[in-house]
Design a protein around this motif. Structure first.
Motif, PDB file in Angstrom:
ATOM      1  N   VAL A   1      42.251  42.349  31.720  1.00 40.90           N
ATOM      2  CA  VAL A   1      41.440  42.032  32.894  1.00 40.90           C
ATOM      3  C   VAL A   1      42.249  41.195  33.880  1.00 40.90           C
ATOM      4  CG1 VAL A   1      39.423  40.741  33.696  1.00 40.90           C
ATOM      5  CG2 VAL A   1      39.243  42.238  31.690  1.00 40.90           C
ATOM      6  N   ALA A   2      42.968  40.213  33.371  1.00 42.17           N
ATOM      7  CA  ALA A   2      43.796  39.368  34.227  1.00 42.17           C
ATOM      8  C   ALA A   2      44.804  40.203  35.006  1.00 42.17           C
ATOM      9  CB  ALA A   2      44.523  38.325  33.376  1.00 42.17           C
ATOM     10  N   ASN A   3      45.495  41.080  34.321  1.00 40.41           N
ATOM     11  CA  ASN A   3      46.522  41.891  34.977  1.00 40.41           C
ATOM     12  C   ASN A   3      45.922  42.839  36.016  1.00 40.41           C
ATOM     13  OD1 ASN A   3      48.491  40.667  33.423  1.00 40.41           O
ATOM     14  ND2 ASN A   3      48.529  42.288  31.880  1.00 40.41           N
ATOM     15  N   SER A   4      44.761  43.382  35.702  1.00 43.90           N
ATOM     16  CA  SER A   4      44.110  44.305  36.637  1.00 43.90           C
ATOM     17  C   SER A   4      43.712  43.598  37.930  1.00 43.90           C
ATOM     18  CB  SER A   4      42.878  44.939  35.985  1.00 43.90           C
ATOM     19  OG  SER A   4      43.247  45.773  34.910  1.00 43.90           O
ATOM     20  N   PHE A   5      43.189  42.389  37.817  1.00 42.14           N
ATOM     21  CA  PHE A   5      42.793  41.645  39.007  1.00 42.14           C
ATOM     22  C   PHE A   5      44.005  41.092  39.754  1.00 42.14           C
ATOM     23  CE2 PHE A   5      38.611  41.934  37.194  1.00 42.14           C
ATOM     24  CZ  PHE A   5      37.758  41.847  38.270  1.00 42.14           C
ATOM     25  N   ALA A   6      45.020  40.687  39.016  1.00 40.09           N
ATOM     26  CA  ALA A   6      46.235  40.207  39.668  1.00 40.09           C
ATOM     27  C   ALA A   6      46.849  41.307  40.531  1.00 40.09           C
ATOM     28  CB  ALA A   6      47.234  39.725  38.631  1.00 40.09           C
ATOM     29  N   ALA A   7      46.776  42.542  40.048  1.00 42.92           N
ATOM     30  CA  ALA A   7      47.302  43.676  40.810  1.00 42.92           C
ATOM     31  C   ALA A   7      46.531  43.899  42.107  1.00 42.92           C
ATOM     32  CB  ALA A   7      47.259  44.942  39.954  1.00 42.92           C
ATOM     33  N   LYS A   8      45.316  43.362  42.164  1.00 44.40           N
ATOM     34  CA  LYS A   8      44.497  43.465  43.369  1.00 44.40           C
ATOM     35  C   LYS A   8      44.648  42.241  44.273  1.00 44.40           C
ATOM     36  CE  LYS A   8      42.301  47.399  42.748  1.00 44.40           C
ATOM     37  NZ  LYS A   8      42.221  48.482  43.779  1.00 44.40           N
ATOM     38  N   GLY A   9      45.549  41.340  43.893  1.00 44.34           N
ATOM     39  CA  GLY A   9      45.821  40.189  44.737  1.00 44.34           C
ATOM     40  C   GLY A   9      45.067  38.929  44.383  1.00 44.34           C
ATOM     41  N   TYR A  10      44.398  38.917  43.240  1.00 43.48           N
ATOM     42  CA  TYR A  10      43.651  37.731  42.822  1.00 43.48           C
ATOM     43  C   TYR A  10      44.570  36.682  42.210  1.00 43.48           C
ATOM     44  CZ  TYR A  10      38.911  39.762  43.171  1.00 43.48           C
ATOM     45  OH  TYR A  10      37.722  40.291  43.621  1.00 43.48           O
ATOM     46  N   LYS A  11      44.221  35.424  42.434  1.00 41.21           N
ATOM     47  CA  LYS A  11      44.768  34.357  41.614  1.00 41.21           C
ATOM     48  C   LYS A  11      43.990  34.367  40.307  1.00 41.21           C
ATOM     49  CE  LYS A  11      46.055  31.306  45.458  1.00 41.21           C
ATOM     50  NZ  LYS A  11      45.814  29.979  46.099  1.00 41.21           N
ATOM     51  N   VAL A  12      44.681  34.110  39.201  1.00 40.10           N
ATOM     52  CA  VAL A  12      44.065  34.278  37.885  1.00 40.10           C
ATOM     53  C   VAL A  12      44.089  32.980  37.096  1.00 40.10           C
ATOM     54  CG1 VAL A  12      44.261  35.450  35.663  1.00 40.10           C
ATOM     55  CG2 VAL A  12      44.623  36.739  37.774  1.00 40.10           C
TER      56      VAL A  12
ATOM     57  N   ILE B   1      50.486  26.334  34.395  1.00 41.23           N
ATOM     58  CA  ILE B   1      50.691  27.622  35.055  1.00 41.23           C
ATOM     59  C   ILE B   1      51.929  28.276  34.466  1.00 41.23           C
ATOM     60  CG2 ILE B   1      51.187  28.777  37.242  1.00 41.23           C
ATOM     61  CD1 ILE B   1      49.574  26.646  38.654  1.00 41.23           C
ATOM     62  N   GLY B   2      51.746  29.513  33.989  1.00 44.43           N
ATOM     63  CA  GLY B   2      52.840  30.237  33.356  1.00 44.43           C
ATOM     64  C   GLY B   2      53.751  30.921  34.354  1.00 44.43           C
ATOM     65  N   GLU B   3      54.794  31.556  33.849  1.00 42.62           N
ATOM     66  CA  GLU B   3      55.740  32.274  34.702  1.00 42.62           C
ATOM     67  C   GLU B   3      55.068  33.426  35.441  1.00 42.62           C
ATOM     68  OE1 GLU B   3      59.056  33.515  32.356  1.00 42.62           O
ATOM     69  OE2 GLU B   3      59.754  31.475  31.943  1.00 42.62           O
ATOM     70  N   ASP B   4      53.977  33.924  34.890  1.00 44.59           N
ATOM     71  CA  ASP B   4      53.247  35.008  35.546  1.00 44.59           C
ATOM     72  C   ASP B   4      52.340  34.503  36.664  1.00 44.59           C
ATOM     73  OD1 ASP B   4      51.345  33.716  33.998  1.00 44.59           O
ATOM     74  OD2 ASP B   4      50.989  35.402  32.647  1.00 44.59           O
ATOM     75  N   GLY B   5      52.294  33.185  36.851  1.00 37.84           N
ATOM     76  CA  GLY B   5      51.469  32.618  37.903  1.00 37.84           C
ATOM     77  C   GLY B   5      50.032  32.358  37.498  1.00 37.84           C
TER      78      GLY B   5
END
Length: 229
Positions: free
Chosen positions: A19-30, A41-45
C-alpha cells in the motif's frame, strides 16, 4: 496544493508496504506505524513510527507525529490484526482475559480511535483532498469460523463502526471502507494479496464518492457483491 499524506497503521511487509509503495507512486508522502519499527525516516523517504496497536492511547500521539513531520493524512489505512487460535470444537474453552483484551484492543478499539483521529484531520482538509479511511478486513463479519472466535468478534465490531461512519460522514465527503478480499467463489483469500490491496486502496482513495462500505473484491475483477448465507 500541498502533497497528500498516507498513514498506514499496522504496516507489515506484505499489505502495509505494498500500500505504501502504491501511494508513493502517486506522489503521496508515506507514514507507517508498527511494533517492529523505530521512529525515523528511512532511505525510501517513508516516516516509520514505533506503535503497538494494543496501546490505544498511543494512536493519538502517532497521528501528532505524522502531522508534525508531513502534515495531516488524507488517507488513513488500518491494517492491524491480532489473532489467538481457539479449539474449533470448543472455542469457549481456555479463553484468557489478557489475550482477549489485547485482541479487542487491536481489532476493535484501536480502529475506532484511529477513525476518530482520521476524522479530526479530514475536517481540516479541503474538499479536494481524498479524506478516506480504509480498514483491511476479512469475511469474519459475515462468516463463522470457530477457531478464531474472538478475532472474528473484533473484526465484526470494527466492520460495524465502518458501516456507521460511511453513512454518517458521507454528507461531508469522507469515505470509509472495510475491504475484504475474496476468491471468485466468495471464500476468504488467505493470505490477502499485498499488490492487489495496494492497487485497490489507491482506487478507493481516488474515488470521488463513497462506494459500498463492505468492499468485497476479487483480484483482477474489482468489487463483487456476494450473496452471504
Amino acid at each position: 496544493m500541498s502533497t497528500p499524506v498516507l498513514f498506514v497503521l499496522g504496516a507489515g511487509p506484505k499489505i502495509g508496504l505494498s500500500v505504501a509503495n502504491s501511494f508513493a507512486a502517486k506522489g503521496y508522502k508515506v507514514a507507517l506505524a508498527a511494533r517492529s519499527f523505530q521512529d525515523g525516516i528511512g532511505e525510501d523517504g517513508y516516516l516509520r513510527l514505533k506503535l503497538d496497536l494494543a496501546n490505544t492511547a498511543d494512536v493519538e500521539k502517532a497521528f501528532a507525529k505524522v502531522k508534525e513531520a508531513f502534515g495531516i493524512p488524507s488517507v488513513v489505512v488500518y491494517n492491524g490484526a491480532e489473532q489467538v487460535a481457539r479449539d474449533p470444537q470448543d472455542p469457549l474453552d481456555g479463553i484468557i482475559l489478557e489475550d482477549v483484551n489485547r485482541e479487542f484492543a487491536v481489532n476493535a478499539i484501536s480502529p475506532l480511535f484511529t477513525a476518530q483521529e482520521a476524522v479530526k484531520g479530514f475536517k481540516q482538509l479541503p474538499s479536494s483532498a481524498s479524506r478516506t479511511f480504509i480498514m483491511t478486513g476479512n469475511k469474519l463479519n459475515v462468516f463463522v469460523m470457530p477457531s478464531v472466535l474472538t478475532f472474528g468478534m473484533g473484526k465484526a465490531s470494527a466492520a460495524h463502526m465502518v458501516w456507521y461512519a460511511s453513512t454518517v460522514y458521507k454528507q461531508q465527503g469522507f469515505k470509509f471502507y472495510y475491504v475484504d478480499e475474496r476468491q471468485a467463489d466468495g471464500s476468504p483469500t488467505i493470505p490477502v494479496g499485498g499488490p492487489a490491496a495496494g492497487k485497490l486502496y489507491v482506487e478507493l482513495a481516488e474515488g470521488k464518492e463513497q462506494g459500498p462500505w463492505d468492499y468485497t473484491f476479487v483480484d483482477g475483477q474489482g468489487y463483487v457483491e456476494f450473496k452471504e448465507p
